[in-house]
Design a protein around this motif. Structure first.
Motif, PDB file in Angstrom:
ATOM      1  N   PRO A   4      10.311  26.192  27.076  1.00  0.00           N
ATOM      2  CA  PRO A   4       9.306  26.245  26.021  1.00  0.00           C
ATOM      3  C   PRO A   4       9.862  26.668  24.658  1.00  0.00           C
ATOM      4  O   PRO A   4       9.135  26.641  23.657  1.00  0.00           O
ATOM      5  N   LEU A   5      11.144  27.090  24.611  1.00  0.00           N
ATOM      6  CA  LEU A   5      11.701  27.575  23.348  1.00  0.00           C
ATOM      7  C   LEU A   5      11.745  26.441  22.328  1.00  0.00           C
ATOM      8  O   LEU A   5      12.230  25.350  22.605  1.00  0.00           O
ATOM      9  N   LYS A  33      13.967  20.255  12.402  1.00  0.00           N
ATOM     10  CA  LYS A  33      14.398  19.427  13.527  1.00  0.00           C
ATOM     11  C   LYS A  33      15.224  20.290  14.480  1.00  0.00           C
ATOM     12  O   LYS A  33      16.454  20.194  14.541  1.00  0.00           O
ATOM     13  N   LEU A  34      14.526  21.171  15.209  1.00  0.00           N
ATOM     14  CA  LEU A  34      15.196  22.105  16.102  1.00  0.00           C
ATOM     15  C   LEU A  34      15.961  21.351  17.195  1.00  0.00           C
ATOM     16  O   LEU A  34      15.507  20.311  17.680  1.00  0.00           O
ATOM     17  N   ASP A  35      17.093  21.902  17.573  1.00  0.00           N
ATOM     18  CA  ASP A  35      17.910  21.283  18.621  1.00  0.00           C
ATOM     19  C   ASP A  35      17.436  21.802  19.982  1.00  0.00           C
ATOM     20  O   ASP A  35      18.094  22.618  20.632  1.00  0.00           O
ATOM     21  N   ARG A  36      16.297  21.302  20.411  1.00  0.00           N
ATOM     22  CA  ARG A  36      15.703  21.766  21.659  1.00  0.00           C
ATOM     23  C   ARG A  36      16.469  21.254  22.877  1.00  0.00           C
ATOM     24  O   ARG A  36      16.433  21.880  23.945  1.00  0.00           O
ATOM     25  N   GLU A  37      17.131  20.114  22.724  1.00  0.00           N
ATOM     26  CA  GLU A  37      17.962  19.623  23.836  1.00  0.00           C
ATOM     27  C   GLU A  37      19.081  20.625  24.129  1.00  0.00           C
ATOM     28  O   GLU A  37      19.399  20.895  25.290  1.00  0.00           O
ATOM     29  N   MET A  47      12.890  19.835  29.122  1.00  0.00           N
ATOM     30  CA  MET A  47      12.200  20.442  27.989  1.00  0.00           C
ATOM     31  C   MET A  47      10.690  20.403  28.242  1.00  0.00           C
ATOM     32  O   MET A  47      10.168  19.420  28.771  1.00  0.00           O
ATOM     33  N   GLN A  48       9.996  21.459  27.882  1.00  0.00           N
ATOM     34  CA  GLN A  48       8.535  21.416  27.888  1.00  0.00           C
ATOM     35  C   GLN A  48       8.146  20.804  26.540  1.00  0.00           C
ATOM     36  O   GLN A  48       8.272  21.426  25.497  1.00  0.00           O
TER      37      GLN A  48
END
Length: 434
Positions: free
Chosen positions: A195-196, A207-211, A222-223
């Motif tokens: 969830p981060l 454009k967060l690097d959620r990957e 990823m959630q």
């Protein structure tokens, strides 16, 4: 208390209100604190990937986060009521050590996704522990079921019913805890979502690097939806408690059996001395207190689940009510796992009183064998049933418990326990990896 993260100029903080708002949060956050630090490191790396913090700042932040984790483990840093919560403590420490770099660490995240990810990592660890304990219980049960079977009365309605055995008793709980181990693994797959980066539930204009954070934190996926990340808080905690409750229900029945079997009236089982206690007034007593508390432990897990369920009568989006879920999940999970951890050794060391159990098998307990034998020979079952009922008192003539068990050839019964099949099912659940 340090200044809250949300403090704005011109607003006076009332100490009594702050105490109510903070509650036990800072104490409970000690349980999740190291996971919060781990997630903060991944977040810093992600910010560096999009140039919100420099490479040098990221290195310094990660170094200080590692130092904070070391200090927390050693006791040099204490998470206490100087801070509103663990999240505030992390930011305060980084700001104290690194100035503006520390003030940048919260960019693109909220305490909402911060607590979500720390709790999610903690829950994953606890599901691994749950699976480990259930696996250990199942393994002990399979080992003991493979030992020479000793006749044991089988009960329905707490009345003597048919001949059973210690092997059948252990095999029953082995299969139950194999299923519980599988449920723990399946629940882990359900909640294994990062969830981060969902911030307060609506994303951010970066454009967060959620990957990267997903991979760095060891999540399988990823959630995706920020709204669902908030909706999943409580829902996923309940799923974990339900997985633990499944194991605790089996444990409650096992403990009930042992509670009965250790009474003087039954006298089927002798417990290891370490699992009993004495009376404060009656010198003759040895009480099965551990077994009784194992029997009662389901209540703590069920209560935690109920409290969280009651909190979830909420609209979409984060609501402060959810703060109360921390205490529920911590206490429910902790108590359930503590109880389950005791069970393998208890089962490995309990002793059966063979002769007492054999003596408790009375002639009427062979009546079902008689009826089924007659039905197999061609007598309509209901006629055979009535005839066996009328002659139940003499049903045991010439019969032994061993012969009754040997004749029980239906799959899973006394002569066909299928322990290899159960062991294969357990082996198919690959051991958990921390």
């Amino acid at each position: 208390m340090t200044q809250p993260l949300w403090q704005k100029s011109g607003i006076q903080i009332d100490a009594k209100i702050m105490r109510f708002l903070a509650g036990d949060d800072v104490l409970l956050d000690r349980e999740f604190f190291l996971h919060d630090i781990t997630a903060s490191k991944a977040h810093v790396e992600g910010l560096a990937h999009i140039d919100v913090v420099s490479i040098d700042e990221a290195a310094a932040l990660k170094r200080e986060l590692d130092a904070l984790a070391d200090d927390f483990r050693s006791g040099a840093f204490v998470l206490d009521d100087r801070y509103e919560d663990g999240h505030s403590a992390i930011e305060a420490r980084l700001t104290e050590r690194l100035g503006d770099a520390g003030r940048r660490v919260h960019t693109g995240r909220s305490r909402n996704d911060q607590v979500l990810v720390a709790t999610r990592l903690w829950l994953k660890d606890k599901l691994v522990a749950l699976e480990t304990h259930c696996r250990a219980i199942a393994e002990v049960c399979l080992e003991r079921a493979a030992q020479p079977a000793v006749p044991l009365p089988g009960y329905t309605h707490l009345q003597r019913a048919v001949v059973s055995s210690t092997a059948m008793w252990f095999a029953g709980f082995a299969e139950g805890f194999i299923d519980n181990a599988l449920r723990a693994r399946q629940t882990l797959a359900l909640i294994d979502a990062n969830p981060l980066g969902t911030a307060a539930g609506y994303g951010v204009n970066l454009k967060l690097d959620r990957e990267h954070t997903t991979k760095a934190l060891g999540f399988s996926r990823m959630q995706v939806s920020p709204i669902y990340a908030q909706l999943s808080r409580g829902k996923f905690e309940m799923a974990v408690l339900e997985a633990i409750a499944s194991a605790m229900l089996d444990l409650r029945r096992l403990a009930w059996d042992l509670s009965l079997f250790t009474t003087a009236e039954f006298n089927f089982v002798k417990l290891p001395a370490e699992y009993t206690t004495g009376s404060s007034i009656m010198p003759n007593k040895r009480n099965p207190d551990v077994v009784e508390l194992l029997r009662a432990s389901y209540a703590s897990v069920a209560a935690a689940r109920t409290e969280i369920e009651q909190l979830l009568s909420l609209p979409t989006g984060y609501q402060r009510d959810l703060q109360f879920s921390k205490g529920s999940i911590f206490h429910g999970v902790r108590h359930g796992l503590m109880a389950l951890e005791l069970v393998p050794d208890l089962l490995a060391r309990l002793q059966w009183n063979d002769e007492v159990m054999r003596a408790a098998i009375e002639p009427t307990m062979y009546a079902t064998d008689v009826a089924i034998e007659q039905a197999a020979a061609g007598v309509p079952f209901r006629d055979a049933y009535r005839a066996a009922a009328e002659a139940a008192a003499s049903a045991g003539a010439g019969r032994t418990p061993e012969a009754s068990l040997a004749a029980r050839t239906s799959p899973g019964a006394g002569d066909d326990l299928r322990l290899d099949e159960l062991a294969a099912r357990l082996a198919a659940i690959e051991p958990p990896v921390n």
